[in-house]
Write an enzyme that holds these catalytic residues in place. Structure first.
Site, mmCIF file in Angstrom:
data_model
loop_
_atom_site.group_PDB
_atom_site.id
_atom_site.type_symbol
_atom_site.label_atom_id
_atom_site.label_comp_id
_atom_site.label_asym_id
_atom_site.label_seq_id
_atom_site.Cartn_x
_atom_site.Cartn_y
_atom_site.Cartn_z
ATOM 1 C CE LYS A 119 -4.223 -1.709 0.082
ATOM 2 N NZ LYS A 119 -5.099 -1.526 -1.094
ATOM 3 C CD GLU A 163 -10.091 3.940 0.545
ATOM 4 O OE1 GLU A 163 -10.030 5.186 0.438
ATOM 5 O OE2 GLU A 163 -9.370 3.164 -0.115
ATOM 6 C CB SER A 171 -0.044 -8.030 -1.179
ATOM 7 O OG SER A 171 -0.928 -8.824 -0.420
#
Lengths: 411, 285
Positions: free
Chosen positions: A102, A124, A393
């Site tokens: 991210k 969010e 990830s």
């Protein structure tokens, strides 16, 4: 060029079009009040893309702050569990700063926000990873940070909530609807509609209205660009297949996109199968949904016969989302990528096996891809000699409470 | 558009009869008053009461009524209408249910009806089926808050073909060229008006009208001069005084959340009667 039906073939580097469409998907289905700011964002992004100074700074920060390139790491003991002469590499996004992919997008968008002179950042978060990444970048760049998070997610990701607060962010609990990621997005969009002049919405996944699916893909494509170079260096050939977990789809599009022009590489997205494939019990949007409009884009959706968005369930908060990025919808329809489903139990098994065979605890999200490959191997569906890349990830530290609970362990 | 011999009339040169919405504005204009446009969520507080409430509003003097269609993820709505939508969905309200309400209302009243809701349930119902049914059930126009002009072509073409206006929303952040585009599109259809969004934000009652509202309306008026479209103002209006002020410089005023609250207060005590009296009070300047 081969004789293909252009209309139904995925052409690399063609999407989105100038209206932000990927075939029939994508677009800008938002209140008119956001149209001007989306145009402003589009222009600023284009400008930044063409500015060597911006690109140079991004590259430098990705290296010294995020810790890129992340490694492409061979996992022999796990590979052995999957099948004979199978070679599996993990793209180690878990090693990136803050513990997940991210940060790649948050850094890029944060630099963009600063360039646009926007001081107030909203975002969010589901699992909290994008919230943490956003809070991190806001701290680094001196920007105000407000994170919207569903009440249910706040409970199951309390550690990440604390991290965000420690980084100086305000975490706003969202009590509407299902109190998860989709409602956090609704609330963030409402904030944006209200404070549109001053606020930058740091969207966390490759979904939402144009230009977000493209911006997020481009900032995440560093994953696939590195992986392609690394696999060529280490194996001298492209992999047979690439697996990535998929909620909104940012880590998946990040690793898929730079391989999309190589038809010999199979791209497989693994969605959350939840507790069962009954309505409301999973989050397998591409496997079980149909096209519709949510959060500003046309894409596959989990919806009722009457077009109401369905509840979802997944053990991983980051995949617990009834929508998906529009480029994945287009990759599905054109057959460029395949989408499958792995349930909670498969993910937990993947997490456990990777931890024990390789000393790597994956995030529950990533564990869906790990578990799926493991299961396919055990069922004899992975051919001998396969070369596979799985996008790891994120790391699993944030999920320890959930995993302990699932294993009936009292902490 | 390839040949003229095909006899196909393209939407660009098709002429629509003057729609009911336009007539409604013209009538109010001749009576020297503003058009009152209340919004009611279909299925709130329950399915049966909605029809009575809408009919009561018409009797009270509402010129146009917006029938809200509930959606699970209403991102342009504030807490009040979110709640009403949630209750409506829990009561089992569907798009078909909204259509049935329109039919029942238009069987008993000549009030001008609009349907307002988010795009996905409409898409799911089927654009052609939706417009055909709405038109057959006495609806005159549609308001879709998450469908800007860029994405509106498919619905606009079908809606116009069925004689339904597609009402575009214009917020304070809209540059003039976007207002012009909305006006031009409206003018090519079967009548309609420009929905002026009074503030940057979601629906919901506000205590005061926004400071620059009159200037904003003047800007829209200038940008839509050529089409001479009526302007109706919505979002945040909550009192008879707000309505009176707004209709002194615009042709219509929309009131939504304040009515939901009123219905909420009279849920167990004749909500239709309370609505009727409230609308009557708006009509007596």
């Amino acid at each position: 060029m081969q004789q293909t039906n252009i209309k139904n073939a995925y052409e690399h580097n063609h999407y989105p079009d100038e209206r932000g469409h990927f075939g029939d998907y994508g677009g800008k289905f938002v209140p008119e009040n956001l149209m001007a700011v989306l145009a402003e964002l589009e222009a600023a992004y284009k400008d930044a893309q063409q500015d060597p100074a911006f690109q140079e700074e991004l590259k430098r920060e990705l290296s010294s702050y995020v810790g890129r390139p992340t490694t492409l790491h061979y996992v022999p003991r796990f590979s052995e569990r999957v099948g004979k002469n199978v070679k599996i590499y993990l793209k180690r996004e878990d090693l990136a700063h803050t513990g997940a992919h991210k940060i790649n997008n948050a850094l890029g968008q944060g630099m963009l926000a600063k360039r646009m002179g926007k001081k107030r950042i909203i975002a969010e978060t589901g699992a909290g990873q994008h919230g943490v990444a956003t809070a991190t970048i806001c701290a680094k760049l001196g920007l105000d940070c407000i994170i919207y998070m569903g009440e249910v997610d706040i409970q199951r990701q309390s550690l990440n909530v604390f991290r965000m607060k420690l980084l100086g962010a305000e975490v706003r609990s969202v009590n509407s609807g299902t109190k998860t990621l989709k409602d956090a997005i609704n609330e963030a969009i409402r904030d944006w509609v209200t404070n549109v002049e001053t606020t930058f919405y740091m969207f966390g996944t490759a979904a939402g209205p144009a230009p977000y699916p493209r911006i997020v893909r481009d900032f995440q494509a560093v994953i696939g660009i590195e992986a392609r170079q690394q696999i060529m260096q280490q194996e001298g050939r492209l992999p047979d297949s690439i697996y990535a977990c998929i909620g909104g789809g940012s880590n998946a599009i990040g690793i898929f996109y730079p391989f999309a022009d190589a038809p010999e590489v199979k791209l497989i997205g693994v969605e959350a199968g939840g507790s069962s494939m009954e309505e409301g019990q999973h989050a397998s949007t591409l496997v079980a949904g149909r096209p519709g409009v949510l959060h500003g884009a046309m894409s596959y959706l989990l919806q009722s016969d009457d077009g109401q968005i369905l509840d979802t369930h997944s053990i991983s908060a980051g995949l617990d989302y009834p929508g998906v990025g529009p480029e994945h919808s287009y990759m599905k329809d054109t057959g460029r990528a395949t989408y499958v489903s792995a349930n909670d139990a498969t993910a937990l098994k993947g997490l456990e096996v990777l931890s024990r065979t390789e000393g790597i605890i994956p995030a529950l999200e990533s564990a869906h891809a790990i578990g799926y490959v493991l299961e396919q191997g055990e069922q004899g569906n992975i051919p001998e000699g396969s070369l596979i890349v799985i996008n790891l990830s994120g790391r699993g530290d944030k999920d320890m409470m959930t995993v302990a609970k699932a294993f009936n362990v009292q902490l | 558009m390839e040949t003229i011999s095909s006899g196909v009339i393209t939407p660009e040169n098709q002429q629509y009869p003057v729609g009911k919405i336009t007539q409604t504005f013209e009538r109010a204009h001749s009576e020297q008053r503003g058009v009152i446009i209340p919004y009611f969520m279909c299925g709130y507080p329950n399915i049966k009461d909605t029809v009575d409430i809408v009919l009561a509003a018409a009797e009270g003097g509402a010129d146009i009524i917006e029938l809200g269609m509930p959606f699970s993820d209403p991102l342009a709505d504030g807490a009040t209408i979110q709640h009403a939508g949630q209750v409506a969905l829990e009561q089992g309200m569907t798009i078909q249910g909204c259509m049935d309400i329109a039919k029942q209302v238009s069987a008993k009243s000549d009030v001008t009806l609009l349907m307002m809701g988010y795009y996905n349930p409409i898409l799911s119902y089927g654009l052609e089926r939706f417009c055909a049914t709405a038109s057959a059930n006495g609806v005159s126009g549609l308001i879709i808050p998450d469908l800007p002009v860029e994405e509106a072509d498919p619905l606009q073409e079908i809606a116009y073909r069925h004689g339904l206006a597609l009402i575009y929303l214009v917020p304070p952040t809209a540059p003039d060229e976007r207002i012009v585009t909305a006006a031009k599109r409206t003018a090519t259809g079967p009548g309609g008006f420009i929905y002026c969004v009074a503030l940057s934000g979601v629906t919901g009652s506000r205590l005061e009208l926004p400071a620059h509202l009159q200037d904003f309306i003047a800007r829209i008026r200038a940008a839509t001069q050529e089409q001479k479209l009526p302007l109706a103002v919505g979002f945040g209006l909550s009192t008879p005084a707000h309505i009176a002020t707004v209709t002194s410089y615009a042709e219509g005023a929309v009131i939504g959340s304040a009515l939901v609250k009123l219905i909420d207060q009279h849920k167990d005590d004749q909500p239709a009667e309370a609505v009727k009296m409230y609308i009557q009070s708006l009509r007596q300047k």
